[in-house]
Design a protein around this motif. Structure first.
Motif, short mmCIF file in Angstrom:
data_model
loop_
_atom_site.label_atom_id
_atom_site.label_comp_id
_atom_site.label_asym_id
_atom_site.label_seq_id
_atom_site.Cartn_x
_atom_site.Cartn_y
_atom_site.Cartn_z
N LYS A 9 6.54 20.26 -10.43
CA LYS A 9 7.48 18.99 -11.05
C LYS A 9 8.09 18.34 -9.87
O LYS A 9 8.46 17.18 -9.86
CB LYS A 9 8.44 19.83 -11.90
CG LYS A 9 8.08 20.04 -13.16
CD LYS A 9 9.63 20.70 -14.14
CE LYS A 9 9.01 20.96 -15.41
NZ LYS A 9 10.13 21.54 -16.18
N GLY A 10 8.60 19.10 -9.04
CA GLY A 10 9.07 18.57 -7.72
C GLY A 10 8.28 17.65 -6.96
O GLY A 10 8.68 16.30 -6.68
N ASN A 11 6.97 18.18 -6.74
CA ASN A 11 6.05 16.98 -6.13
C ASN A 11 5.90 15.74 -6.98
O ASN A 11 5.60 14.67 -6.41
CB ASN A 11 4.82 17.67 -6.06
CG ASN A 11 4.91 18.61 -4.75
OD1 ASN A 11 5.49 18.61 -3.64
ND2 ASN A 11 3.89 19.66 -4.75
N THR A 12 5.82 16.07 -8.26
CA THR A 12 5.51 14.82 -9.14
C THR A 12 6.71 13.67 -9.12
O THR A 12 6.37 12.60 -9.09
CB THR A 12 5.21 15.12 -10.58
OG1 THR A 12 4.26 16.31 -10.55
CG2 THR A 12 5.21 14.19 -11.38
N ASN A 13 7.82 14.21 -9.14
CA ASN A 13 9.10 13.41 -9.07
C ASN A 13 9.11 12.79 -7.78
O ASN A 13 9.68 11.55 -7.64
CB ASN A 13 10.33 14.39 -9.34
CG ASN A 13 10.54 14.52 -10.82
OD1 ASN A 13 10.45 13.61 -11.85
ND2 ASN A 13 10.98 15.49 -11.32
N GLU A 14 9.00 13.60 -6.73
CA GLU A 14 8.98 12.76 -5.51
C GLU A 14 8.03 11.58 -5.31
O GLU A 14 8.45 10.68 -4.60
CB GLU A 14 8.80 13.83 -4.22
CG GLU A 14 9.95 14.95 -4.17
CD GLU A 14 9.69 15.80 -2.81
OE1 GLU A 14 9.54 15.40 -1.62
OE2 GLU A 14 9.78 17.11 -3.07
N ALA A 15 6.95 12.06 -5.74
CA ALA A 15 5.78 10.99 -5.63
C ALA A 15 6.27 9.71 -6.51
O ALA A 15 6.21 8.68 -6.02
CB ALA A 15 4.36 11.50 -6.09
N ILE A 16 6.62 10.11 -7.80
CA ILE A 16 7.13 8.85 -8.66
C ILE A 16 8.23 8.10 -7.90
O ILE A 16 8.21 6.95 -7.89
CB ILE A 16 7.28 9.28 -9.98
CG1 ILE A 16 5.98 9.73 -10.59
CG2 ILE A 16 7.87 8.15 -10.95
CD1 ILE A 16 6.22 10.53 -12.05
N GLY A 17 9.07 8.87 -7.45
CA GLY A 17 10.35 8.15 -6.86
C GLY A 17 10.00 7.46 -5.52
O GLY A 17 10.52 6.12 -5.36
N ASN A 18 9.09 7.85 -4.66
CA ASN A 18 8.48 7.18 -3.67
C ASN A 18 8.09 5.70 -4.05
O ASN A 18 8.18 4.65 -3.52
CB ASN A 18 7.81 7.93 -2.84
CG ASN A 18 8.22 8.88 -1.92
OD1 ASN A 18 9.57 8.66 -1.31
ND2 ASN A 18 7.76 9.98 -1.92
N VAL A 19 7.03 5.61 -5.15
CA VAL A 19 6.38 4.80 -5.64
C VAL A 19 7.47 3.37 -6.20
O VAL A 19 7.54 2.38 -5.99
CB VAL A 19 5.49 5.07 -6.90
CG1 VAL A 19 5.07 3.62 -7.36
CG2 VAL A 19 4.12 5.70 -5.89
N LYS A 20 8.59 4.13 -6.92
CA LYS A 20 9.69 3.32 -7.63
C LYS A 20 10.48 2.78 -6.16
O LYS A 20 11.10 1.58 -6.32
CB LYS A 20 10.50 3.95 -8.39
CG LYS A 20 9.85 4.28 -9.73
CD LYS A 20 10.92 5.05 -10.77
CE LYS A 20 10.44 5.35 -11.86
NZ LYS A 20 11.35 6.12 -12.68
N GLN A 21 10.64 3.28 -5.24
CA GLN A 21 11.37 2.66 -4.03
C GLN A 21 10.69 1.65 -3.30
O GLN A 21 11.15 0.78 -2.77
CB GLN A 21 11.61 3.94 -3.08
CG GLN A 21 12.92 4.69 -3.49
CD GLN A 21 12.83 5.86 -2.38
OE1 GLN A 21 13.19 5.58 -1.37
NE2 GLN A 21 12.76 7.23 -2.87
N GLN A 22 9.41 1.43 -3.44
CA GLN A 22 8.74 0.46 -3.10
C GLN A 22 8.67 -1.11 -3.88
O GLN A 22 8.41 -2.08 -3.67
CB GLN A 22 7.03 0.74 -3.12
CG GLN A 22 6.68 1.78 -2.20
CD GLN A 22 7.48 1.76 -0.80
OE1 GLN A 22 7.44 0.86 -0.19
NE2 GLN A 22 8.10 2.79 -0.49
N SER A 23 9.46 -1.01 -4.99
CA SER A 23 9.73 -1.88 -5.87
C SER A 23 10.63 -3.03 -5.33
O SER A 23 11.45 -2.90 -4.48
CB SER A 23 10.25 -1.51 -7.11
OG SER A 23 10.98 -2.66 -8.04
N GLY A 24 10.59 -4.13 -5.83
CA GLY A 24 11.47 -5.20 -5.27
C GLY A 24 12.67 -5.20 -6.02
O GLY A 24 13.74 -6.14 -5.74
#
Length: 56
Positions: A9-24
């Motif tokens: 769960k932690g790895n999944t949330n970290e990965a999704i969070g990193n992708v969202k941080q690339q948003s404008g």
């Protein structure tokens, strides 16, 4: 929940969070930072459960 479940769960949330941080969008970036932090906390919880068992 077990150690492995928390780490996944932690790895999944970290990965999704990193992708969202690339948003404008600033709101989405902030959401991504929070989700990444949640993932880091889940990772830590999984490590603690691994050391002390699920009874904590």
């Amino acid at each position: 929940m077990g150690e492995l479940t928390e780490k996944i769960k932690g790895n999944t949330n970290e990965a999704i969070g990193n992708v969202k941080q690339q948003s404008g969008d600033p709101e989405t970036r902030a959401e991504g930072r929070q989700q990444e932090q949640k993932g880091e906390a889940q990772q830590f919880k999984g490590e603690i459960e691994g050391k002390f068992g699920n009874d904590i």
